[in-house]
Design a protein around this motif. Structure first.
Motif, short mmCIF file in Angstrom:
data_model
loop_
_atom_site.label_atom_id
_atom_site.label_comp_id
_atom_site.label_asym_id
_atom_site.label_seq_id
_atom_site.Cartn_x
_atom_site.Cartn_y
_atom_site.Cartn_z
N VAL A 52 44.44 40.81 31.52
CA VAL A 52 45.42 39.75 31.77
C VAL A 52 46.44 40.23 32.81
O VAL A 52 46.71 39.54 33.80
CB VAL A 52 46.14 39.36 30.46
N LEU A 56 46.90 39.02 36.77
CA LEU A 56 48.17 38.47 37.25
C LEU A 56 48.55 39.06 38.61
O LEU A 56 48.84 38.34 39.55
CB LEU A 56 49.28 38.74 36.24
N GLU A 115 43.50 26.72 34.05
CA GLU A 115 44.70 27.41 33.58
C GLU A 115 44.44 28.90 33.42
O GLU A 115 45.31 29.72 33.66
CB GLU A 115 45.17 26.81 32.25
N ARG A 117 42.69 30.46 35.27
CA ARG A 117 42.58 30.93 36.65
C ARG A 117 41.26 31.67 36.92
O ARG A 117 41.26 32.74 37.55
CB ARG A 117 43.76 31.84 37.01
N GLN B 3 47.93 28.23 44.57
CA GLN B 3 48.44 27.33 43.55
C GLN B 3 49.96 27.32 43.52
O GLN B 3 50.57 28.37 43.68
CB GLN B 3 47.93 27.78 42.18
N PRO B 4 50.56 26.18 43.29
CA PRO B 4 52.02 26.14 43.17
C PRO B 4 52.44 26.83 41.88
O PRO B 4 51.74 26.79 40.88
CB PRO B 4 52.31 24.65 43.11
N ARG B 48 49.99 23.50 37.75
CA ARG B 48 49.25 23.75 36.52
C ARG B 48 49.73 25.10 36.00
O ARG B 48 49.65 26.09 36.72
CB ARG B 48 47.77 23.81 36.84
N PRO B 49 50.25 25.15 34.76
CA PRO B 49 50.77 26.42 34.24
C PRO B 49 49.73 27.53 34.35
O PRO B 49 48.55 27.28 34.14
CB PRO B 49 51.05 26.11 32.77
N ASN B 50 50.16 28.70 34.68
CA ASN B 50 49.26 29.83 34.80
C ASN B 50 49.14 30.53 33.45
O ASN B 50 50.05 31.23 33.00
CB ASN B 50 49.80 30.79 35.87
N ALA B 51 47.98 30.32 32.81
CA ALA B 51 47.78 30.87 31.47
C ALA B 51 47.78 32.39 31.49
O ALA B 51 48.11 33.03 30.50
CB ALA B 51 46.47 30.36 30.88
N VAL B 52 47.42 32.97 32.61
CA VAL B 52 47.39 34.42 32.71
C VAL B 52 48.80 34.98 32.55
O VAL B 52 49.04 35.89 31.74
CB VAL B 52 46.79 34.87 34.06
N ALA B 53 49.72 34.42 33.31
CA ALA B 53 51.11 34.89 33.22
C ALA B 53 51.68 34.63 31.83
O ALA B 53 52.34 35.49 31.25
CB ALA B 53 51.95 34.19 34.28
N SER B 55 50.09 34.40 29.01
CA SER B 55 49.48 35.31 28.04
C SER B 55 50.11 36.68 28.13
O SER B 55 50.33 37.34 27.11
CB SER B 55 47.99 35.43 28.31
N LEU B 56 50.42 37.09 29.34
CA LEU B 56 50.98 38.42 29.51
C LEU B 56 52.31 38.55 28.77
O LEU B 56 52.51 39.47 28.00
CB LEU B 56 51.18 38.72 31.00
#
Lengths: 337, 337
Positions: A52, A56, A115, A117, B3-4, B48-53, B55-56
């Motif tokens: 993760v 990022l 999402e 990514r 991505q924004p 679109r929210p970044n799930a990676v960030a 999750s971190l």
DNA sequence: AGATCCGGATGGAACGTTCCAATAGCTTTC
DNA sequence: GAAAGCTATTGGAACGTTCCATCCGGATCT
């Protein structure tokens, strides 16, 4: 439950976190002593890099998302095999999610992938609108499998459905059939080309007055309904070409229960060569698709955009193959000539 | 392709990034005006929210990893349905990966899931050693599906295979059978309990002198070989209970090609109730497992550890169900009484 | 009028990595 | 013997979020 981080390893090994990172990525760039120490510390702590965090900072996940329209379709399992294999070779991993044959749930699956990514997306037998898919393709490479587009932004791979249909018709004609009915699956993925291929082949054999196409879909039930319709028309053909194996199975049931013999009274050809088509009690003549190849090709298309940054649309077509089994034979009364 | 981010949205909406974040998570905590502005900006940019960030920072992904031993087994597709459904209800998503019937590739799949930091893991028909799996369970909740353990750290769900075997025998005995042979699949997942259930049931009916078990495995080929062995023994039973549907299919082929009638000469019972068992030409009497239920239960077990932090091992068993079709009937010569 | 409270909004730290510029310590070169 | 070059290592910024402590301005209380 708390996982050790790169800092924990660094501390234990008595080096900086950067060095640990380097050991994980390019072990031969560091001195033997340091490498040893780091590796040891990592093993002792049970350290596992956090993908993760890596994703990022690198702004890529090295994951290719695969959205299947239907987990139950055995066709996709082989395709997924090919995808997985090709992805692994190129240093990517494949992650699957199912759309459960529902456009809404499929969109949710795609949304999740976005999402998350993932770096690229492969859609198997998608049910979503092309315009929607093109929007998705604005943020990552998308390849459609088992469905054709002419889009510039979305790639596609599929078998040459027209050639497959032709092979089926050629086979039946070679056996002496003329009255060959096609059960079609409307506008579903791949269906239109199978239908037009059938018509074209019929014409090529001078059988255009025999062209007859009954509307159905890709399911067993759809095939059964269409076959019932054919039987009730009172005008029984000598052969039926179904749009896929499931539909062929449905047709088979109806023919069986009408007391007719396959292939004695009517020959039957499917499409897909599912595993169950090979069962002795089924023994369906069908059109086989190089499934793993399809998967591999899809991965290649995605990676071409990703790594070699191709910008144009590509639409690959692979040839299908006729598999002859026990549901086709010469017509009882050869009406030919 | 770029991505924004939340910053882009914040800037365009003229608010802070924290506010944007809040709007995405708890929209009714912010004023109407701000919410409106943020939502608008987000839509315009296609944010679109970044799930990676996410999750971190949250140190959890809200993803449940599912490792399937075999994508081709239709059994798993239904289970996956149940998993997906239950996960969605609880605000989690399911991500699949296949082990391709190979312990090494399965380990790679598990490793990937761990690096991805999925919150929990469900393993379907795993081929890995229990000790290995227990190590995995040190870092996240793991549930084994379709395989039993008594582990304290790994949970499991499965059907009551003993009860399933009993149901099969009871059904055959009720029809008047006494000479019932079991084809067993050795030590494969679930097989030992099916075998012991068969034996126990036979004894309960006073048929212990009729107990006869032939070794095979879970494949079509294995079932065919075992059935050939039975036929060649010259001692034909009136009924055969196979360890699963695939093996039953193999047995069926052998019986068919020996010119014997099912169920006239010999009745046949499978196990699993695969989709193909319902095909009219197959019409196999079999033992059905509540597949979606299994999936749902697995999710529940994972979430119990995750959200309610249960620490003890749980091993759930759900009852199977007899599905009577056309491969069972009374024995030709009722030798009873 | 000053203290208190409150809803709404904000800035900065943190998550666990990678990446890059910088540094330290050596050896080589002229 | 100073400059230059190399290798091995390091510290800090950055990635895009969430979370928390804090702030601001207005209403309410004493």
């Amino acid at each position: 439950m708390k996982q050790p981080t790169i800092h924990d390893v660094a501390e234990r090994a008595g080096v900086s976190k950067s060095l640990v990172s380097l050991v994980m990525r390019e072990p031969d760039r560091v001195s033997d002593a340091s490498r040893q120490a780091v590796l040891e510390a990592a093993a002792e702590l049970g350290y596992r890099p956090n993908a993760v965090a890596r994703s990022l900072v690198q702004r890529r996940t090295r994951v290719i998302g695969v959205v299947l329209s239907d987990l139950h379709n055995p066709f996709f399992a082989d395709v997924a095999d090919g995808i997985e294999e090709a992805a692994t070779v190129r240093g990517y991993r494949a992650l699957l999610s199912s759309g459960f044959l529902d456009a809404k749930r499929e969109r949710a699956a795609v949304e999740m992938m976005l999402e998350l990514r993932v770096d690229g997306l492969i859609m198997l037998g998608s049910m979503m609108k092309v315009t929607k898919i093109e929007k998705v393709a604005a943020s990552l490479p998308v390849t459609l499998l088992g469905r054709h587009t002419t889009s510039k932004v979305v790639d596609s791979v599929g078998v040459d459905d027209s050639a497959g249909a032709r092979a089926a018709v050629d086979h039946l004609v070679a056996l002496g059939h003329e009255r060959i009915v096609h059960i079609n699956a409307g506008k579903a993925a791949g269906a239109p080309r199978r239908q037009s291929g059938y018509k074209k082949a019929m014409r090529r054999h001078g059988l255009e007055d025999q062209i007859r196409s009954v509307k159905a879909n890709f399911t067993e039930r759809g095939g059964a309904r269409a076959m019932t319709e054919i039987l009730e028309s009172g005008d029984l053909p000598t052969a039926v070409f179904a749009p896929n194996d499931f539909a062929a199975l449905g047709a088979m049931e109806v023919i069986d229960s009408a007391g007719l013999d396959i292939p004695g009274d009517v020959s039957l050809v499917g499409y897909d060569n599912l595993g169950l088509a090979a069962l002795p009690r089924i023994a369906l003549t069908t059109i086989g698709q190089p499934r793993a190849d399809l998967g591999r090709t899809a991965v290649r298309l995605v990676l071409e955009r990703l790594d070699d940054d191709r910008k144009t649309g590509r639409h690959e077509v692979v040839p299908p193959k006729l598999v002859v089994r026990a549901t086709t034979g010469p017509p009882r009364h050869n009406t030919r000539g």
